[in-house]
Write an enzyme that holds these catalytic residues in place. Structure first.
Site, short mmCIF file in Angstrom:
data_model
loop_
_atom_site.label_atom_id
_atom_site.label_comp_id
_atom_site.label_asym_id
_atom_site.label_seq_id
_atom_site.Cartn_x
_atom_site.Cartn_y
_atom_site.Cartn_z
N LYS A 12 43.72 -0.54 16.73
CA LYS A 12 43.38 -0.72 15.31
C LYS A 12 42.17 0.13 14.93
CE LYS A 12 40.41 -3.50 14.03
NZ LYS A 12 39.48 -4.63 13.72
N ASN A 13 41.18 0.19 15.81
CA ASN A 13 39.95 0.91 15.49
C ASN A 13 40.15 2.42 15.45
OD1 ASN A 13 38.46 -1.44 15.22
ND2 ASN A 13 37.80 -1.46 17.35
N ARG B 204 35.67 -3.89 5.93
CA ARG B 204 34.60 -2.91 6.02
C ARG B 204 35.15 -1.50 6.26
NH1 ARG B 204 29.34 -2.25 6.57
NH2 ARG B 204 28.54 -0.68 8.01
N CYS C 153 26.33 -6.99 -4.32
CA CYS C 153 25.43 -6.73 -3.19
C CYS C 153 24.98 -5.28 -3.20
CB CYS C 153 26.12 -7.06 -1.86
SG CYS C 153 27.54 -6.04 -1.49
N ARG D 39 24.19 -4.54 2.55
CA ARG D 39 25.38 -4.23 3.34
C ARG D 39 24.96 -3.13 4.29
NH1 ARG D 39 30.43 -2.45 0.97
NH2 ARG D 39 31.42 -3.80 2.50
N PRO D 40 25.11 -3.31 5.57
CA PRO D 40 24.55 -2.34 6.52
C PRO D 40 25.33 -1.03 6.57
CG PRO D 40 25.78 -4.05 7.68
CD PRO D 40 25.74 -4.46 6.24
N ILE D 41 25.27 -0.28 5.46
CA ILE D 41 25.89 1.05 5.45
C ILE D 41 24.83 2.13 5.25
CG2 ILE D 41 28.06 0.12 4.55
CD1 ILE D 41 27.35 1.49 1.87
N ASP D 42 23.57 1.74 5.39
CA ASP D 42 22.50 2.71 5.18
C ASP D 42 22.57 3.85 6.17
OD1 ASP D 42 21.97 0.57 6.91
OD2 ASP D 42 19.83 0.99 6.92
#
Length: 284
Positions: A22-23, A92, A116, A121-124
Site C-alpha cells: 500500500k505504501n 494523509r 487546521c 498538521r505535521p506537513i511542515d
C-alpha cells in the site's frame, strides 16, 4: 465489518499471495498524474486508502478503475490541481498529490480540512522541502502551492520523512538541472517511486540511500506504464507471525522476501524453519 471472530486451536496451512505494498501504491497513484497517460499498477489491494486516492484522481478529471487485481489509471484528461477537503482530511496520502500536480501544472491546492493549520498538521517538512525548490506557499482558506518555475538545489530534510522525500522527488522533476535531496527516508516504496518515475523518462538515482539526485524531466512523458510494486512487507509479517504463534506450514513465492531479509532472520533466529524450493519459500 464491525468485528473479527478468531477461533483458535488449529495450525495454519496453505499458499499465500502477498499483495503489492500500500505504501508504494499511494505515491504511484499520485505519480500517474505526472505520466499524463495510462498506468497499470499490478496486484493492488482494494483498501480504503487506495479507493480514496482513486476518488481524487477522478475528481481531478482522470479515470481509475479495477480490472481484476490490477488498478488501471488514465490521467491524460486531468484538468484541475485542487481537490475537496473531505478527501484531503480522509487520508494523509492525499499530500502526495502536491508534488505530482506541481510537476505537471506548476500549482497544487489543498482545501483546509476543519480549519487546521500547516503547523498543526505535521506537513511542515514537506513545505520546507518544496520552498527550497522555489515553491511559494500561500496559507489562506486553501493552502496553495505555486511552483511554475522550480529551481534545482540541495534539500536537507531535517527528518527522513517518506512522504516529504517522495514529494520532493516529484516536484524536482519540474526543475532544470539536478536537485539533491539529503537525509532521505530509505524505505522500499521510495525505490518503487524512483523506478516508476524513471520509466516515465526521469533520471533519479539514490533511492534506498540517504541521498537522492533528481534531474528535471526533459520532455513530457507518454505511453502506457505497467508497474508491479514491491510486495507488502507488513502483510507478509502478519502472516508469518500468525504462523509462528500457532504452527503449521505456508508457501510464499520467494520474490516476496526480496526486501524482507530482516523478517527471515527474525524467524530463523527463533527456531522457525525457512527453506527455498523452486523459487518458493516454506515456513514451518
Amino acid at each position: 465489518m464491525d468485528k473479527f471472530i478468531v477461533r483458535g486451536g488449529n495450525k495454519l496451512y496453505g499458499k499465500v499471495k502477498i499483495q503489492s505494498a500500500k505504501n508504494s501504491i499511494l505515491p504511484l497513484i499520485a505519480g500517474s498524474v505526472i505520466a499524463s497517460g495510462k498506468t497499470v499498477i499490478k496486484n493492488t489491494p482494494k483498501i480504503r486508502d487506495v479507493v480514496v486516492m482513486c476518488e481524487i484522481i477522478r475528481f481531478l478529471g482522470g479515470k481509475a478503475e479495477f480490472l481484476g487485481d490490477d488498478l488501471h489509471l488514465d490521467t491524460s484528461l486531468v484538468n484541475s490541481w485542487s481537490w475537496p477537503s473531505n478527501l484531503t482530511s480522509e487520508i494523509r496520502a492525499s499530500l502526495f498529490m502536491v508534488g505530482a500536480l506541481i510537476c505537471r501544472f506548476g500549482y497544487a491546492s489543498i482545501k483546509r480540512p476543519g480549519g487546521c493549520r500547516i503547523g498543526e498538521r505535521p506537513i511542515d517538512i514537506h513545505v520546507d522541502a518544496l520552498k527550497t525548490l522555489g515553491v511559494k506557499v500561500d496559507e489562506g482558506e486553501e493552502i496553495v502551492f505555486s511552483g511554475k518555475i522550480i529551481n534545482s538545489g540541495v534539500i536537507n530534510l531535517r527528518f527522513p520523512s517518506v512522504g516529504a522525500t517522495e514529494n520532493a522527488m516529484m516536484t524536482a522533476l519540474r526543475g532544470n538541472g539536478v536537485s539533491t535531496i539529503k537525509n532521505c527516508a530509505k524505505e522500499p516504496e521510495i525505490e518503487d517511486l524512483q523506478k516508476y518515475l524513471n520509466m516515465l523518462g526521469a533520471n533519479i538515482k539514490g533511492a534506498g540511500t540517504s541521498v537522492i539526485t533528481v534531474e528535471g524531466l526533459s520532455k513530457k512523458p507518454s505511453g502506457e506504464i505497467v508497474f508491479t510494486p514491491y510486495p507488502d512487507r507488513i502483510e507478509l509479517g502478519t502472516y508469518l507471525f500468525a504462523l509462528g504463534a500457532v504452527g503449521g506450514e505456508i508457501e510464499i513465492h520467494a520474490e516476496t522476501f526480496k526486501n524482507s531479509q530482516s523478517v527471515i532472520n527474525f524467524f530463523k533466529d527463533n527456531a522457525c524453519k525457512i527453506h527455498i524450493i523452486n523459487d518458493k519459500i516454506y515456513n514451518i
